[in-house]
Design a protein around this motif. Sequence first.
Motif, PDB file in Angstrom:
ATOM      1  N   ALA A 188      28.870  35.933  43.370  1.00 15.40           N
ATOM      2  CA  ALA A 188      29.756  37.079  43.137  1.00 15.40           C
ATOM      3  C   ALA A 188      30.926  37.054  44.124  1.00 15.40           C
ATOM      4  O   ALA A 188      32.071  37.306  43.748  1.00 15.40           O
ATOM      5  CB  ALA A 188      28.970  38.383  43.277  1.00 15.40           C
ATOM      6  N   LEU A 189      30.645  36.722  45.360  1.00 14.95           N
ATOM      7  CA  LEU A 189      31.708  36.669  46.366  1.00 14.95           C
ATOM      8  C   LEU A 189      32.669  35.520  46.105  1.00 14.95           C
ATOM      9  O   LEU A 189      33.865  35.623  46.390  1.00 14.95           O
ATOM     10  CB  LEU A 189      31.097  36.537  47.764  1.00 14.95           C
ATOM     11  CG  LEU A 189      30.274  37.740  48.242  1.00 14.95           C
ATOM     12  CD1 LEU A 189      29.645  37.439  49.590  1.00 14.95           C
ATOM     13  CD2 LEU A 189      31.129  38.996  48.313  1.00 14.95           C
ATOM     14  N   ASP A 190      32.148  34.428  45.545  1.00  8.08           N
ATOM     15  CA  ASP A 190      33.014  33.292  45.212  1.00  8.08           C
ATOM     16  C   ASP A 190      33.927  33.598  44.035  1.00  8.08           C
ATOM     17  O   ASP A 190      34.960  32.946  43.860  1.00  8.08           O
ATOM     18  CB  ASP A 190      32.159  32.059  44.885  1.00  8.08           C
ATOM     19  CG  ASP A 190      31.522  31.445  46.122  1.00  8.08           C
ATOM     20  OD1 ASP A 190      31.980  31.754  47.238  1.00  8.08           O
ATOM     21  OD2 ASP A 190      30.563  30.667  45.975  1.00  8.08           O
ATOM     22  N   ALA A 191      33.542  34.588  43.225  1.00  5.35           N
ATOM     23  CA  ALA A 191      34.308  34.903  42.018  1.00  5.35           C
ATOM     24  C   ALA A 191      35.493  35.825  42.290  1.00  5.35           C
ATOM     25  O   ALA A 191      36.322  36.039  41.397  1.00  5.35           O
ATOM     26  CB  ALA A 191      33.386  35.549  40.976  1.00  5.35           C
ATOM     27  N   VAL A 192      35.569  36.369  43.496  1.00  5.77           N
ATOM     28  CA  VAL A 192      36.692  37.236  43.877  1.00  5.77           C
ATOM     29  C   VAL A 192      37.260  36.717  45.195  1.00  5.77           C
ATOM     30  O   VAL A 192      36.720  35.805  45.804  1.00  5.77           O
ATOM     31  CB  VAL A 192      36.246  38.711  44.024  1.00  5.77           C
ATOM     32  CG1 VAL A 192      35.772  39.267  42.686  1.00  5.77           C
ATOM     33  CG2 VAL A 192      35.157  38.846  45.085  1.00  5.77           C
ATOM     34  N   LEU A 193      38.363  37.326  45.628  1.00  5.14           N
ATOM     35  CA  LEU A 193      38.963  36.924  46.900  1.00  5.14           C
ATOM     36  C   LEU A 193      38.221  37.633  48.029  1.00  5.14           C
ATOM     37  O   LEU A 193      38.333  38.840  48.207  1.00  5.14           O
ATOM     38  CB  LEU A 193      40.442  37.286  46.931  1.00  5.14           C
ATOM     39  CG  LEU A 193      41.217  36.830  48.178  1.00  5.14           C
ATOM     40  CD1 LEU A 193      41.100  35.324  48.365  1.00  5.14           C
ATOM     41  CD2 LEU A 193      42.686  37.246  48.064  1.00  5.14           C
ATOM     42  N   THR A 194      37.444  36.849  48.778  1.00  8.37           N
ATOM     43  CA  THR A 194      36.598  37.397  49.829  1.00  8.37           C
ATOM     44  C   THR A 194      37.080  36.928  51.193  1.00  8.37           C
ATOM     45  O   THR A 194      37.320  35.737  51.400  1.00  8.37           O
ATOM     46  CB  THR A 194      35.131  36.964  49.621  1.00  8.37           C
ATOM     47  OG1 THR A 194      34.666  37.465  48.361  1.00  8.37           O
ATOM     48  CG2 THR A 194      34.240  37.507  50.723  1.00  8.37           C
ATOM     49  N   HIS A 195      37.205  37.870  52.097  1.00 10.70           N
ATOM     50  CA  HIS A 195      37.609  37.569  53.474  1.00 10.70           C
ATOM     51  C   HIS A 195      36.411  37.804  54.386  1.00 10.70           C
ATOM     52  O   HIS A 195      35.747  38.839  54.299  1.00 10.70           O
ATOM     53  CB  HIS A 195      38.780  38.459  53.886  1.00 10.70           C
ATOM     54  CG  HIS A 195      39.291  38.203  55.265  1.00 10.70           C
ATOM     55  ND1 HIS A 195      39.648  36.956  55.720  1.00 10.70           N
ATOM     56  CD2 HIS A 195      39.518  39.052  56.305  1.00 10.70           C
ATOM     57  CE1 HIS A 195      40.062  37.025  56.961  1.00 10.70           C
ATOM     58  NE2 HIS A 195      39.990  38.290  57.339  1.00 10.70           N
ATOM     59  N   ARG A 196      36.139  36.853  55.262  1.00 13.39           N
ATOM     60  CA  ARG A 196      34.998  36.936  56.168  1.00 13.39           C
ATOM     61  C   ARG A 196      35.476  37.169  57.593  1.00 13.39           C
ATOM     62  O   ARG A 196      36.403  36.502  58.036  1.00 13.39           O
ATOM     63  CB  ARG A 196      34.174  35.650  56.075  1.00 13.39           C
ATOM     64  CG  ARG A 196      33.517  35.472  54.704  1.00 13.39           C
ATOM     65  CD  ARG A 196      33.145  34.023  54.426  1.00 13.39           C
ATOM     66  NE  ARG A 196      32.358  33.904  53.203  1.00 13.39           N
ATOM     67  CZ  ARG A 196      32.890  33.822  51.980  1.00 13.39           C
ATOM     68  NH1 ARG A 196      34.216  33.851  51.824  1.00 13.39           N
ATOM     69  NH2 ARG A 196      32.103  33.715  50.923  1.00 13.39           N
ATOM     70  N   VAL A 197      34.818  38.086  58.285  1.00 13.77           N
ATOM     71  CA  VAL A 197      35.230  38.399  59.647  1.00 13.77           C
ATOM     72  C   VAL A 197      34.020  38.468  60.566  1.00 13.77           C
ATOM     73  O   VAL A 197      32.925  38.876  60.155  1.00 13.77           O
ATOM     74  CB  VAL A 197      35.998  39.743  59.720  1.00 13.77           C
ATOM     75  CG1 VAL A 197      37.282  39.677  58.929  1.00 13.77           C
ATOM     76  CG2 VAL A 197      35.140  40.898  59.243  1.00 13.77           C
ATOM     77  N   GLY A 198      34.222  38.042  61.813  1.00 10.81           N
ATOM     78  CA  GLY A 198      33.200  38.239  62.820  1.00 10.81           C
ATOM     79  C   GLY A 198      33.219  39.683  63.287  1.00 10.81           C
ATOM     80  O   GLY A 198      34.227  40.377  63.163  1.00 10.81           O
ATOM     81  N   VAL A 199      32.097  40.137  63.810  1.00 10.32           N
ATOM     82  CA  VAL A 199      32.021  41.524  64.294  1.00 10.32           C
ATOM     83  C   VAL A 199      31.684  41.509  65.781  1.00 10.32           C
ATOM     84  O   VAL A 199      31.093  40.566  66.295  1.00 10.32           O
ATOM     85  CB  VAL A 199      30.975  42.343  63.504  1.00 10.32           C
ATOM     86  CG1 VAL A 199      31.392  42.457  62.047  1.00 10.32           C
ATOM     87  CG2 VAL A 199      29.587  41.735  63.620  1.00 10.32           C
ATOM     88  N   SER A 200      32.063  42.571  66.463  1.00 13.69           N
ATOM     89  CA  SER A 200      31.909  42.598  67.911  1.00 13.69           C
ATOM     90  C   SER A 200      30.472  42.835  68.360  1.00 13.69           C
ATOM     91  O   SER A 200      30.110  42.491  69.482  1.00 13.69           O
ATOM     92  CB  SER A 200      32.816  43.680  68.512  1.00 13.69           C
ATOM     93  OG  SER A 200      32.463  44.963  68.035  1.00 13.69           O
ATOM     94  N   ASP A 201      29.644  43.416  67.500  1.00 18.76           N
ATOM     95  CA  ASP A 201      28.244  43.678  67.865  1.00 18.76           C
ATOM     96  C   ASP A 201      27.328  43.233  66.730  1.00 18.76           C
ATOM     97  O   ASP A 201      27.149  43.959  65.749  1.00 18.76           O
ATOM     98  CB  ASP A 201      28.045  45.172  68.149  1.00 18.76           C
ATOM     99  CG  ASP A 201      26.681  45.469  68.750  1.00 18.76           C
ATOM    100  OD1 ASP A 201      25.808  44.564  68.743  1.00 18.76           O
ATOM    101  OD2 ASP A 201      26.464  46.597  69.218  1.00 18.76           O
TER     102      ASP A 201
END
Length: 201
Positions: free
Chosen positions: A168-181
């Motif tokens: 599902a994530l590959d089928a749309v424009l998905t942005h991945r981010v690291g989180v601080s905690d």
Amino acid sequence: MTEQTQRGLAGIILAGGRSRRMGQDKAALEWDGRPMLNVIADAIGTRCDPVLVAAPASSQAYAELGAESPLRWITDEQVGTGPLGGIVAALTAAKEAGAAAAFVCATDMPLVDADLVDELLRALTSSPDVVIAHEGGRDHPLAGIYRVRALPVFEALVEQGELLMTNALDAVLTHRVGVSDPRWLTNIDAPEDLHRLRAGA
């Protein structure tokens, strides 16, 4: 709604899992003297309005908490469609409530915090359909912000019988981010996870 609540951002808690490894419904597990579901709803409710709980009417979570919970339950997801089916049902309700996007998390993440919502929001530029947390070398699709404009794609996937969130994530424009905690992303799958987390809390 608090002053900090983001306009147009709903909250979605997925509570339709069968909790096989836990042996009991995770939404009703006690955390700080209250059902874990309510703890999570309070945490994200400072940023999200409305907060929706996605679970089939036949689910253990709805049977145990639905009648007494003040939360808004979305129970019309297709049974057997997994997290994606819950997201589709609740994101549809969020759209009807006027939200442009929704923060999505699972009901077994008791350490989730409003700061996680803030960090993901900061990464939600105009381009991505979805922004999810990426930590420890893996995606966390149930710690993300989903735009309602992605609904047609997700609905089509559910109709095709697609169950994998990765697809599902590959089928749309998905942005991945690291989180601080990274602790925000901690989930509980089995009793030993709960004991360990309580001991360290």
